[in-house]
Design an enzyme around this catalytic site. Structure first.
Site, PDB file in Angstrom:
ATOM      1  N   HIS A 251       0.797   5.052  -1.381  1.00  0.00           N
ATOM      2  CA  HIS A 251       0.244   5.891  -0.304  1.00  0.00           C
ATOM      3  C   HIS A 251       1.248   6.130   0.806  1.00  0.00           C
ATOM      4  CE1 HIS A 251      -3.792   5.951  -1.991  1.00  0.00           C
ATOM      5  NE2 HIS A 251      -3.706   4.665  -2.214  1.00  0.00           N
TER       6      HIS A 251
ATOM      7  N   ARG B 145     -13.090  -0.894  -1.874  1.00  0.00           N
ATOM      8  CA  ARG B 145     -11.907  -0.056  -2.026  1.00  0.00           C
ATOM      9  C   ARG B 145     -10.629  -0.889  -1.826  1.00  0.00           C
ATOM     10  NH1 ARG B 145     -10.119   3.403  -4.993  1.00  0.00           N
ATOM     11  NH2 ARG B 145      -9.133   1.415  -5.433  1.00  0.00           N
TER      12      ARG B 145
ATOM     13  N   CYS C 236      -7.863  -2.065  -4.733  1.00  0.00           N
ATOM     14  CA  CYS C 236      -6.455  -1.689  -4.552  1.00  0.00           C
ATOM     15  C   CYS C 236      -5.571  -2.928  -4.677  1.00  0.00           C
ATOM     16  CB  CYS C 236      -6.246  -1.045  -3.174  1.00  0.00           C
ATOM     17  SG  CYS C 236      -6.075   0.753  -3.269  1.00  0.00           S
TER      18      CYS C 236
ATOM     19  N   CYS D 195       0.863  -1.197   0.000  1.00  0.00           N
ATOM     20  CA  CYS D 195       0.000   0.000   0.000  1.00  0.00           C
ATOM     21  C   CYS D 195       0.895   1.241   0.000  1.00  0.00           C
ATOM     22  CB  CYS D 195      -0.867   0.025   1.257  1.00  0.00           C
ATOM     23  SG  CYS D 195      -1.737  -1.508   1.585  1.00  0.00           S
TER      24      CYS D 195
END
Lengths: 156, 102, 269, 204
Positions: free
Chosen positions: C182, C226, C230, C178
């Site tokens: 991010h 979501r 991802c 992630c």
């Protein structure tokens, strides 16, 4: 839009939905007063013809027509547009999106105390100019902005 | 059976702000699903009335976003005024709802 | 008033000056303006309305509604419930997020079979899923409430720690975690700005505006979706709906966003 | 795709050896993998072995992408050895095809079949053609890259960098498109051309 706001009920031969809905008794008579759908204007493919079809081919550029729209849209499916006309006596506002397959997007007519204002979401096939045309006293005033449509997200 | 509609009408000093949300696919007629074109299906007419008098008439097309949202303004107005909004689409389907000005 | 009689084409040229080219810093400002106007004119409330109908609609063998479902603040209490999820539930002995808890209520209150209730958790524009409507309604009841997710219970603490590890776990053919997208401030993928989600500054606004209505496809998207999408784009295998791993990752993000006033359901591109 | 793959089941002898070898090894990473094996499932080409970290992924995760100089030196050499250069010694392909690959963010997900829609997603992280406003900023700008990496040496470097980026920067976020079999040799030659060919929009 003729001056006297006289409503012309589409001729019997018209296949407009309004005629069909009326015939099917779906609509109460007073619905008939609504102007039928201006098919010829909405089906123009060229922006100049679309403007001509609503009598706005020689519209005057005017700062009194305020068009608020973001210059960049992350997605063409929803582009928020806010329009206010400060031209005195404005009776209608039309929205034209030059590069859409059918440039004329929508027309709004205001009576009985409605302010010449509308906020709506439009679709844009690609980056393009958006024009909004206010009509007052038989004359047309236009404001225009360019909106760049990008592909948001990760393209995956 | 068309989906729900919602009006939110509020007094904002010198005018009444009228916001309406409509469930509608607003199909352009150019979208393909599994290779087949989905037929055009969009709202053509919208009528906004306050206390029985038509204040706004709109003609719209397939270039309005799916699940359309509009905002209009009417000079003045009072709490409790009745706002009615109705639409008719190119298939002759229609829907309408009403709300009181808050 | 500019009394300039021009033909349409000339008018376009005359007015083109008004549309000056957009520079980088303006780009960010214009995209923020787009996002603000989007949220102001959003149809997401229609999903909340239909979610309310489903919340109250008797279903399943027990022909019961979800109105007695306990989302952590007592049976049927909705106000602020989402702002305190995920959390530990004694009746299941598990830390649960909103979606797994709603399915739990479908099974226990309505007597529905778990497989049937989770057969179609992600819908589409023409036919949203039950959970998408329900989630829109329930999260709307936390709008304005400060996110306050606790890790006092040992299982909540363990879920938070596992979530943090998952967030930084690099794997898959493209070596992503992630954090790859991010994890660094001020970055963007194409025009998409990327919030840093393992720090409050980035996590707060983003977590407070999910689940959200996606204008690009007119769909209401849940938080499980979501995470699912991802992981798909990270080229990982698929996370199982409502699994501990997805709840742990949600817990990590929620705790990181603690203190923010919840502002969903959001409206995004 | 796996270089020195860590085929280790939790608690297996190999795990203990590995844990001992990397003194600072973080046992919880093996727990995380076990959780993923329980809570994820294969779908299409996205099979479960994708959650098993190889040594590069393991090291970069456990050191938060800041491995020691010694580890970097050793492992970058390993990665460099993974690179298969074109037999004909020609690193440049068709930049027009390369442009499509650079713009496509598809490929390798459970939505595609193996080898289908092979995309590099370069625009997700890099600026390339100055005319394309929709570009990412995770990676450096590659605008006018022919000037930055001139000549055949430049071509070889770009080919190798796309093939296995970890050979040059061990914990970079850039995928190893060749080593992971995400792009074919021809794909990589085409993207190299898109970056370096003077006729390509990148160099206008």
């Amino acid at each position: 839009m003729d001056e006297g706001r006289r409503v012309i009920l589409r001729s019997a031969g018209a296949t407009g939905a309004l005629a069909v809905a009326l015939a099917a008794g779906l609509l109460k008579p007073e619905r008939v007063l609504a102007a039928a759908w201006d098919e010829s204007a909405f089906r123009q493919k060229d922006v100049a013809d679309a403007l001509k079809s609503i009598g706005a081919d020689n519209a005057v550029a005017s700062k009194e027509v305020v068009l608020d729209v973001p210059e960049i849209a992350e997605n063409g499916a929803v582009v928020p547009v806010e329009i206010t006309s400060h031209v005195p006596g404005t009776t209608s506002i039309a929205v034209v999106i030059d590069k859409n397959p059918f440039p004329l997007s929508s027309k709004f007519s205001f009576t009985e105390g409605a302010l010449p204002y509308v906020k709506l979401n439009v679709k844009m096939g690609q980056s393009s100019n958006i024009r909004v045309i206010a009509e007052a006293g038989g004359k047309h005033y236009v404001a225009m902005r360019e909106v760049k449509v990008t592909i948001g997200g990760c393209g995956g | 059976m068309p989906g729900p509609m919602k009006i939110r009408a509020t007094l904002k000093g010198s005018y009444t702000d009228i916001r309406v949300l409509m469930s509608h696919p607003m199909e352009t007629g150019q979208r393909k699903v599994k290779g087949k074109l989905v037929p055009a299906h969009f709202i053509e007419n919208i009528t906004v009335k306050v206390n029985g008098k038509t204040v706004v008439e709109a003609q719209t097309s397939q270039s309005i976003s799916r699940n359309p949202v509009f905002a209009f303004r009417v000079k003045g107005g009072n709490k409790g005024d009745k706002v009615e909004i109705g639409w008719v689409d190119n298939k002759g389907e229609s829907n309408k709802t009403e709300a009181a000005v808050a | 008033m500019l009394a300039l009689r021009t033909s349409a084409v000339l008018a376009a040229a005359a007015l083109a000056i008004a549309a000056a080219p957009v520079h980088a810093q303006d780009e960010k400002k214009e995209i923020e303006k787009y996002q603000k106007m989007l949220a102001e004119g959003s149809p997401v409330e229609l999903f909340e309305l239909q979610g309310e109908d489903l919340w109250k609609k008797p279903q399943g063998p027990k022909h019961a509604s979800l109105e007695k479902c306990d989302l952590g603040m007592g049976p049927g209490v909705l106000k602020g419930a989402y702002a305190h999820l995920p959390r530990y539930f004694a009746d299941t002995g598990r830390v649960m997020d909103l979606e797994s808890r709603l399915v739990h209520c479908m099974v226990t209150l309505q007597g529905r079979d778990y497989k049937e209730a989770t057969k179609r958790v992600f819908g589409n524009a023409d036919k949203p899923s039950e959970l998408e409507y329900l989630v829109a309604y329930v999260v709307g009841k936390s709008r304005g409430v400060r996110i306050a997710v606790s890790t006092r219970n040992p299982k909540e603490k363990a879920a938070y720690e596992l979530g943090r590890q998952l967030f930084h776990y690099r794997a898959g053919p493209w070596d992503f975690s992630c954090g790859s997208c991010h994890g660094v401030a001020g970055k963007r993928i194409r025009m998409q700005s990327l919030p840093v989600l393992d720090k409050p500054s980035g996590a707060r606004h983003t977590y407070a505006t999910w689940p959200a209505y996606r204008v690009s496809n007119s769909q209401m998207k849940t938080f499980q979706w979501r995470l699912n999408d991802c992981y798909r784009q990270m080229r990982f295998p698929e996370p199982t709906f409502g699994s501990d791993a997805t709840v742990a990752l949600t817990m990590f993000l929620a705790v990181t966003a603690n203190g923010e006033r919840y502002a969903g359901p959001g409206t995004k591109r | 795709m796996k270089s020195k793959n860590v085929h280790v089941l939790l608690g297996g002898l190999a795990a203990a050896l590995l844990a001992a070898q990397l003194a600072y090894a973080d046992p919880t990473l093996l727990e995380v993998r076990a959780v993923m094996h329980r809570d994820f499932h294969a779908r299409g080409q996205a099979v479960m072995s994708r959650v098993d970290q190889d040594d590069v992924q393991y090291l970069c995760t456990v050191t938060h992408n800041k491995p020691s100089a010694k580890q970097v030196k050793e492992m970058e050499a390993d990665q460099l050895a993974m690179i298969r250069y074109p037999a004909d010694g020609n690193y440049m392909g068709d930049w027009k095809r390369g442009a499509k690959i650079a713009a496509s963010g598809k490929g390798m997900t459970w939505k595609e079949k193996p080898g289908q829609n092979r995309g590099g997603g370069c625009y997700n992280c890099h600026q390339l053609s100055p005319k394309q406003p929709s570009y990412g900023t995770i990676g450096p700008s590659l605008k006018h890259y022919a000037k930055v990496r001139p000549g055949v040496d430049g071509q070889k470097y770009v080919f190798a960098k796309i093939y296995d980026s970890k050979a040059f920067n061990l914990c970079t976020q850039m995928p190893r498109f060749g080593t992971s079999h995400s792009l074919t040799e021809q794909d990589i030659k085409d993207v190299t051309a898109y970056l370096l060919d003077p006729a390509s929009p990148v160099n206008q």
